[in-house]
Scaffold this motif. Sequence first.
Motif, PDB file in Angstrom:
ATOM      1  N   THR A 253      53.586  -1.340  13.713  1.00 44.58           N
ATOM      2  CA  THR A 253      54.221  -1.469  13.670  1.00 44.58           C
ATOM      3  C   THR A 253      55.678  -0.905  13.461  1.00 44.58           C
ATOM      4  N   ILE A 254      55.346  -0.051  14.735  1.00 43.62           N
ATOM      5  CA  ILE A 254      56.771   0.312  15.799  1.00 43.62           C
ATOM      6  C   ILE A 254      56.661  -0.077  17.408  1.00 43.62           C
ATOM      7  N   ASP A 255      57.095  -0.960  17.536  1.00 40.42           N
ATOM      8  CA  ASP A 255      56.139  -1.598  18.687  1.00 40.42           C
ATOM      9  C   ASP A 255      58.035  -2.056  20.525  1.00 40.42           C
ATOM     10  N   HIS A 256      58.254  -1.224  21.527  1.00 35.24           N
ATOM     11  CA  HIS A 256      58.987  -1.153  21.969  1.00 35.24           C
ATOM     12  C   HIS A 256      59.135  -1.245  23.706  1.00 35.24           C
ATOM     13  N   ALA A 257      59.980  -1.935  23.988  1.00 30.74           N
ATOM     14  CA  ALA A 257      59.806  -2.534  25.577  1.00 30.74           C
ATOM     15  C   ALA A 257      59.759  -1.607  26.107  1.00 30.74           C
ATOM     16  N   VAL A 258      59.212  -1.449  27.163  1.00 33.39           N
ATOM     17  CA  VAL A 258      59.424  -0.293  28.869  1.00 33.39           C
ATOM     18  C   VAL A 258      59.113  -1.518  29.665  1.00 33.39           C
ATOM     19  N   TYR A 259      59.536  -0.012  31.044  1.00 39.53           N
ATOM     20  CA  TYR A 259      59.581  -0.366  32.418  1.00 39.53           C
ATOM     21  C   TYR A 259      59.061   0.507  32.662  1.00 39.53           C
ATOM     22  N   TRP A 260      58.468  -0.253  34.202  1.00 35.36           N
ATOM     23  CA  TRP A 260      57.354   0.424  34.801  1.00 35.36           C
ATOM     24  C   TRP A 260      58.221   0.401  36.331  1.00 35.36           C
ATOM     25  N   ALA A 261      58.918   1.849  37.225  1.00 39.64           N
ATOM     26  CA  ALA A 261      59.865   1.151  38.608  1.00 39.64           C
ATOM     27  C   ALA A 261      58.896   0.820  39.247  1.00 39.64           C
ATOM     28  N   ASP A 262      56.748   1.333  39.598  1.00 43.03           N
ATOM     29  CA  ASP A 262      55.825   0.837  39.675  1.00 43.03           C
ATOM     30  C   ASP A 262      55.432   1.108  39.195  1.00 43.03           C
TER      31      ASP A 262
ATOM     32  N   ILE B 112      59.101   3.947  30.514  1.00 39.52           N
ATOM     33  CA  ILE B 112      60.147   4.366  30.373  1.00 39.52           C
ATOM     34  C   ILE B 112      60.999   3.497  29.389  1.00 39.52           C
ATOM     35  N   ASP B 113      60.646   4.319  28.077  1.00 35.87           N
ATOM     36  CA  ASP B 113      61.275   3.201  26.734  1.00 35.87           C
ATOM     37  C   ASP B 113      62.642   2.951  27.195  1.00 35.87           C
ATOM     38  N   LEU B 114      62.272   1.369  26.693  1.00 37.51           N
ATOM     39  CA  LEU B 114      64.281   0.682  27.147  1.00 37.51           C
ATOM     40  C   LEU B 114      65.282   0.790  26.327  1.00 37.51           C
ATOM     41  N   ASN B 115      64.324   1.095  25.158  1.00 44.92           N
ATOM     42  CA  ASN B 115      65.699   1.641  24.455  1.00 44.92           C
ATOM     43  C   ASN B 115      66.466   2.827  24.052  1.00 44.92           C
ATOM     44  N   SER B 116      66.216   3.546  25.882  1.00 43.95           N
ATOM     45  CA  SER B 116      66.167   4.974  26.023  1.00 43.95           C
ATOM     46  C   SER B 116      67.597   4.306  26.924  1.00 43.95           C
ATOM     47  N   VAL B 117      68.078   3.240  27.215  1.00 37.68           N
ATOM     48  CA  VAL B 117      68.617   3.126  28.692  1.00 37.68           C
ATOM     49  C   VAL B 117      70.026   2.317  28.054  1.00 37.68           C
ATOM     50  N   ILE B 118      69.718   1.750  26.576  1.00 38.43           N
ATOM     51  CA  ILE B 118      70.396   1.069  26.126  1.00 38.43           C
ATOM     52  C   ILE B 118      71.870   2.002  24.869  1.00 38.43           C
ATOM     53  N   PRO B 119      72.866   1.754  24.870  1.00 36.72           N
ATOM     54  CA  PRO B 119      73.765   2.372  24.174  1.00 36.72           C
ATOM     55  C   PRO B 119      72.935   3.090  22.590  1.00 36.72           C
ATOM     56  N   PRO B 120      72.991   4.107  22.415  1.00 38.05           N
ATOM     57  CA  PRO B 120      72.225   4.677  21.082  1.00 38.05           C
ATOM     58  C   PRO B 120      72.602   3.491  19.773  1.00 38.05           C
ATOM     59  N   LYS B 121      73.858   3.405  19.580  1.00 46.23           N
ATOM     60  CA  LYS B 121      75.268   2.949  18.621  1.00 46.23           C
ATOM     61  C   LYS B 121      75.229   1.616  19.059  1.00 46.23           C
ATOM     62  N   SER B 122      74.211   0.244  19.833  1.00 46.20           N
ATOM     63  CA  SER B 122      74.188  -1.059  20.002  1.00 46.20           C
ATOM     64  C   SER B 122      73.507  -1.583  18.331  1.00 46.20           C
ATOM     65  N   GLY B 123      73.116  -1.318  18.250  1.00 46.85           N
ATOM     66  CA  GLY B 123      73.018  -1.863  16.825  1.00 46.85           C
ATOM     67  C   GLY B 123      70.898  -2.689  17.268  1.00 46.85           C
TER      68      GLY B 123
ATOM     69  N   HIS C 243      67.032  -9.463  12.124  1.00 43.17           N
ATOM     70  CA  HIS C 243      67.319 -10.510  13.202  1.00 43.17           C
ATOM     71  C   HIS C 243      66.530 -10.869  14.411  1.00 43.17           C
ATOM     72  N   THR C 244      65.731 -11.127  14.358  1.00 45.12           N
ATOM     73  CA  THR C 244      64.651 -11.338  15.783  1.00 45.12           C
ATOM     74  C   THR C 244      65.871 -11.914  17.172  1.00 45.12           C
ATOM     75  N   HIS C 245      66.094 -11.203  18.072  1.00 39.23           N
ATOM     76  CA  HIS C 245      67.061 -12.652  18.642  1.00 39.23           C
ATOM     77  C   HIS C 245      66.808 -11.964  20.904  1.00 39.23           C
ATOM     78  N   ALA C 246      66.901 -13.176  21.461  1.00 38.14           N
ATOM     79  CA  ALA C 246      66.215 -12.752  23.252  1.00 38.14           C
ATOM     80  C   ALA C 246      67.541 -11.678  23.560  1.00 38.14           C
ATOM     81  N   PHE C 247      66.777 -11.640  24.629  1.00 37.34           N
ATOM     82  CA  PHE C 247      67.672 -10.460  25.635  1.00 37.34           C
ATOM     83  C   PHE C 247      67.478 -10.544  26.522  1.00 37.34           C
ATOM     84  N   ALA C 248      68.547 -10.045  27.297  1.00 36.33           N
ATOM     85  CA  ALA C 248      68.851  -9.582  28.811  1.00 36.33           C
ATOM     86  C   ALA C 248      69.618  -8.027  29.143  1.00 36.33           C
ATOM     87  N   LEU C 249      68.668  -7.295  29.951  1.00 38.37           N
ATOM     88  CA  LEU C 249      69.403  -6.422  30.987  1.00 38.37           C
ATOM     89  C   LEU C 249      69.744  -6.253  31.927  1.00 38.37           C
ATOM     90  N   ILE C 250      70.629  -6.122  32.533  1.00 40.46           N
ATOM     91  CA  ILE C 250      72.029  -6.781  33.624  1.00 40.46           C
ATOM     92  C   ILE C 250      71.713  -5.536  33.663  1.00 40.46           C
TER      93      ILE C 250
END
Length: 266
Positions: A207-216, A222-233, A257-264
């Motif tokens: 029921t909960i799924d979060h995008a994650v990142y490993w530096a190596d 790391i939860d990628l939701n923690s590196v975007i603005p908290p009020k981004s929606g 709604h579901t959308h594709a994203f790109a984190l730059i």
Amino acid sequence: WIIGLCGEAALDSVRAVVWANSNRLPQALAGPGGGLGYNGLSINDHGQMVGNAFTDADPNFLEALFWSNLHSLPVQLSSLPGLSNTGFSAGHHINNAGQIVGDAYNEDDTIQHGVFWANSTSPATDLGGIGELDQSYAVAINNAGDIVGAAYNNDPGITHGIFWYVGLGPTIKIDLGALDDQLNSAEALGINDGGQIVGDAYNGDFTIDHAVYWADKNSTAIDLNSVIPPKSGWVLDVAWGINSSGIIVGYGTIGGHTHAFALIPR
């Protein structure tokens, strides 16, 4: 080049296609015959491709395919001996050296192992699981031959991201783990040539799924939701890929709604 598929709901109408660029019409790849549908999943810089043929009306039963170029006939990749008489397999990704990763499984889908092919004519190498996580699947391989995917067990149903490397010695295996006690399962879905890894982490009932990142391969998720603005929606659900510039792509939800994203990276 862009690879994908075209077709209707019926599996026998699905065809692997390639676009030379975003402004061109798709070109259908030659099929394996037998009236079966087939898809395309990955293409390297030399135009070599991998995908899968549907073996019957069930889309979960596949045979891994390789195309050497846009005009070639597909070659069926070998499966793992001993898994089954049918030898079901799936090809997921190919790097610029022509190395391929995917998985192989038996007919009742009770055994699944990540596999590595050194090239299109080589036997499949069993990547195996790690510790009690005895089932696995491989999703991506970079140009250094680093492989990522996931290993899992069915009881109690835990999945962890996994890193493999197949060299001259024993296969290197590293458990990438998950995110935390709540999102205690994870899978690694993409790796760039610098060894940065992305994927997703989720809870037991999905029921909960979060995008994650490993530096190596030796870092924690790391939860990628923690590196975007908290009020981004946004809620970033799954990260599917990362390129050599560190740009991460995936999908998430915003405004219900579901959308594709790109984190730059900044």
